[in-house]
Design an enzyme around this catalytic site. Structure first.
Site, mmCIF file in Angstrom:
data_model
loop_
_atom_site.group_PDB
_atom_site.id
_atom_site.type_symbol
_atom_site.label_atom_id
_atom_site.label_comp_id
_atom_site.label_asym_id
_atom_site.label_seq_id
_atom_site.Cartn_x
_atom_site.Cartn_y
_atom_site.Cartn_z
ATOM 1 N N ASP A 53 0.809 -1.208 0.000
ATOM 2 C CA ASP A 53 0.000 0.000 0.000
ATOM 3 C C ASP A 53 0.853 1.274 0.000
ATOM 4 O OD1 ASP A 53 -2.791 1.154 0.641
ATOM 5 O OD2 ASP A 53 -1.546 2.042 2.220
ATOM 6 N N GLU A 97 1.584 -0.236 -4.865
ATOM 7 C CA GLU A 97 0.672 0.844 -5.262
ATOM 8 C C GLU A 97 1.497 2.087 -5.580
ATOM 9 O OE1 GLU A 97 -3.079 3.551 -3.776
ATOM 10 O OE2 GLU A 97 -1.610 2.845 -2.337
HETATM 11 C C1 GLC Z 1 -3.850 3.514 -0.304
HETATM 12 C C2 GLC Z 1 -5.116 2.700 -0.231
HETATM 13 C C3 GLC Z 1 -6.211 3.549 0.320
HETATM 14 C C4 GLC Z 1 -5.822 3.997 1.708
HETATM 15 C C5 GLC Z 1 -4.476 4.704 1.708
HETATM 16 C C6 GLC Z 1 -3.917 4.829 3.079
HETATM 17 O O1 GLC Z 1 -3.939 4.524 -1.223
HETATM 18 O O2 GLC Z 1 -5.411 2.145 -1.479
HETATM 19 O O3 GLC Z 1 -7.446 2.904 0.328
HETATM 20 O O4 GLC Z 1 -6.796 4.870 2.212
HETATM 21 O O5 GLC Z 1 -3.510 3.995 0.962
HETATM 22 O O6 GLC Z 1 -3.509 3.584 3.549
#
Ligand code: GLC
Length: 569
Positions: free
Chosen positions: A200, A280
């Site tokens: 993440d 991500e």
């Molecule tokens: C990422 C996740 C999101 C979350 C954020 C903080 O972007 O996909 O859903 O709110 O990180 O962890």
């Protein structure tokens, strides 16, 4: 070397709060997911990525983790997680869990301990700074979820950093003890059989060592308007290259787990590591984005896609795949999409295996973004490109963005920054049938089920041969069956029509496989005729069930229609 499952397979994202409730409290859980694994298997995907189900106060619905190695009671128990992994494996499905390494919950024992005093043992696992001379935050960095990314801790008189909510303190990635602890989390879940991780928000782990102020923005760099965050050019608060070392370290740990961990070393040496790290990464400069694969020149899956684990001379191996969110930003036209795909092909050539995403739990639903008339075209595009597709739960039945009245909105992003950034609408319960609460729960769900549940649901669409769901199932089966589609080369073909994106997928001869596939996608609103690159037989139309038996050299495509054909000769 042959391709690995995460290259040839399709990932299906499950947001566990919204998939299936088994306890009747209106919130989805792991036993609920298990009860729907047959559906997932029959859909024809190869892996599930499950959004966080770990112990959490749920300030960000699980992305604020208070124990990385346990399951929140809302979702079940650790035994449920183990059973999920086992039951998925029995069905041939791989399991990816969502690791949130950039931050934890302010209720995680690490942070509770760290905030107790300036000399607390884990103080330096987080980022604490004295106030600026005026008493304000130490620099101008902003939280994605609104306000400064610094909160003053009254007890110790110092600010701590948080890229998201103040309940999500940033872990300090420059502290090797933190990285080791995170690596232990990877080990913990791999020991329980998980096949990989979605990491993440990883770019935010890379903050400038000197903590310089961000300059004002020239233009928003993300794929959507992000509110006050867009006022700055995010040069110093994300993406510092030192994170490549962090990924290399994670990669080492993951690659050290071979298919059967208990095999003797010499046997292990010939089995390629097959667990995957997907990050991500919101980086829309695609040359930059590709650096997240790690060192150029021979990194995993280079070129036509052997799966080697080692990095080449250019540097250490990085993520197996940084998520490619490029299609969120690409104009939905034949030219726009072709250009994007060709760029991805180019920048990944010596780096790694491409991938494409069309929906997730942070973005408005695909159907709403692209228009309902593009649902089928989007499905055909996503599942015929070279690279790993990630499919978001519900997109296979065309779930639409839930309309959540302002007083019922609960996502902190929407509440703190701007209602249009709220993500509740893309997280509404899965629509299984026309019964109460769409078969998701026996109680009032945590988010309202969409009004269209009567016709947009799994049961109705399974019965309807030409439904979107059945198109997905046919597409997934066709992709699984033919090497050309799941691992073949990619080449754009000029169809002579501006509204048509067409390409060839080709794999070496193999018994039972069609060698050359031609895909033609009409992004326009008019009927077009497309000359095929040889005599073809259509295997799948986006808008009609069944295949054609005739050999043709020209395809007639209606508005937003696509076709996949086998090319002979
Ligand atoms: C990422 C996740 C999101 C979350 C954020 C903080 O972007 O996909 O859903 O709110 O990180 O962890």
């Amino acid at each position: 070397m042959d391709h690995l499952w995460w290259q040839t397979g399709v990932v299906y994202q499950i947001y566990p709060r919204s998939f299936q409730d088994s306890t009747g409290n209106g919130i989805g859980d792991l036993p609920g997911v298990i009860s729907r694994l047959d559906y997932v298997e029959e859909l024809g995907v190869d892996a599930v990525w499950i959004s966080p189900f770990f112990t959490s106060p749920m300030a960000d619905f699980g992305y604020d983790v208070a124990d990385y190695c346990d399951v929140d009671p809302l979702f079940g128990t650790l035994e449920d997680a183990e059973r999920l992994i086992e039951e998925a494996h029995e069905r041939g499905l791989k399991v990816l869990v969502d690791l949130v390494p950039n931050h934890c919950s302010s209720e995680h024992p690490w942070f509770v301990e760290a905030r107790a005093s300036r000399s607390a043992p884990r103080r330096d696992w987080f980022v604490w700074r004295d106030p600026a001379p005026d008493g304000g935050p130490p620099n101008n960095w902003l939280s994605v979820f609104g306000g400064p990314s610094w909160t003053l801790d009254e007890t110790t008189g110092q600010y701590y950093r948080h890229s998201f909510l103040k309940e999500q303190p940033d872990l300090d990635w420059r502290n090797p003890a933190v990285i080791e602890a995170l690596q232990d989390v990877l080990r913990f879940w791999m020991d329980r059989g998980v096949d990989g991780f979605r990491l993440d928000a990883v770019m935010l782990g890379g903050k400038d060592l000197l903590e310089r102020d961000n300059p004002p923005a020239h233009s928003g760099s993300a794929h959507k308007a992000m509110g006050a965050w867009d006022a700055q050019e995010h040069v110093y608060d994300l993406g510092d290259p030192f994170i490549l070392e962090v990924f290399a370290g994670f990669r080492k740990v993951v690659d050290s787990y071979v298919a059967k961990q208990d095999l003797a070393d010499q046997v292990a040496a010939v089995i390629p590591p097959d667990r995957v790290l997907i990050g991500e990464v919101h980086q829309f400069d695609l040359e930059e984005w590709a650096t997240y694969y790690g060192g150029a020149g021979g990194a995993a899956g280079a070129g036509d896609g052997a799966a080697g684990g080692a990095a080449g001379a250019g540097g250490a191996a990085g993520l197996h795949m940084p998520f490619n969110f490029g299609l969120f930003k690409t104009p939905w036209t034949a030219e726009g999409v072709r250009e994007h795909v060709e760029t991805i092909e180019r920048v990944t050539r010596d780096r790694g295996w491409p991938n494409y995403v069309l929906g997730n739990h942070d973005e408005p639903r695909l159907t709403d973004r692209l228009g309902e008339d593009s649902d089928r075209l989007a499905a055909m595009l996503l599942l015929t490109l070279r690279g790993t597709p990630t499919l978001y739960y519900g997109d296979e039945i065309g779930m639409e963005q839930g309309e959540i009245p302002p007083e019922q909105q609960i996502d902190p992003w929407g509440l703190n920054v701007a209602p249009e950034l709220g993500r509740d609408g893309c997280r509404t319960p899965m629509q299984w049938n026309s019964g109460p609460h769409a078969g998701f729960s026996t109680a009032k769900p945590w988010l309202p089920v969409h009004d269209n549940r009567a016709f947009r649901n799994v049961a109705v669409q399974l019965d309807e041969p030409n439904s979107l769901l059945n198109l997905y199932r046919r597409l997934l089966k066709l992709r699984q069956k033919h090497q050309a589609l799941h691992r073949g080369s990619f080449r754009s073909v000029d169809s002579g029509n501006d509204n048509c994106f067409s390409f060839l997928r080709e794999a070496p001869d193999a018994p039972g496989h069609f060698k050359r596939m031609f895909v033609a996608l009409n992004f326009g609103d008019e009927v077009i005729h497309v000359v095929t690159p040889g005599p073809c037989r259509v295997l799948l139309w986006s808008h009609a069930p069944g295949e054609d038996l005739n050999l043709v050299e020209m395809l007639r495509l209606g508005p937003k229609e696509g076709a996949i054909a086998v090319v002979f000769g």
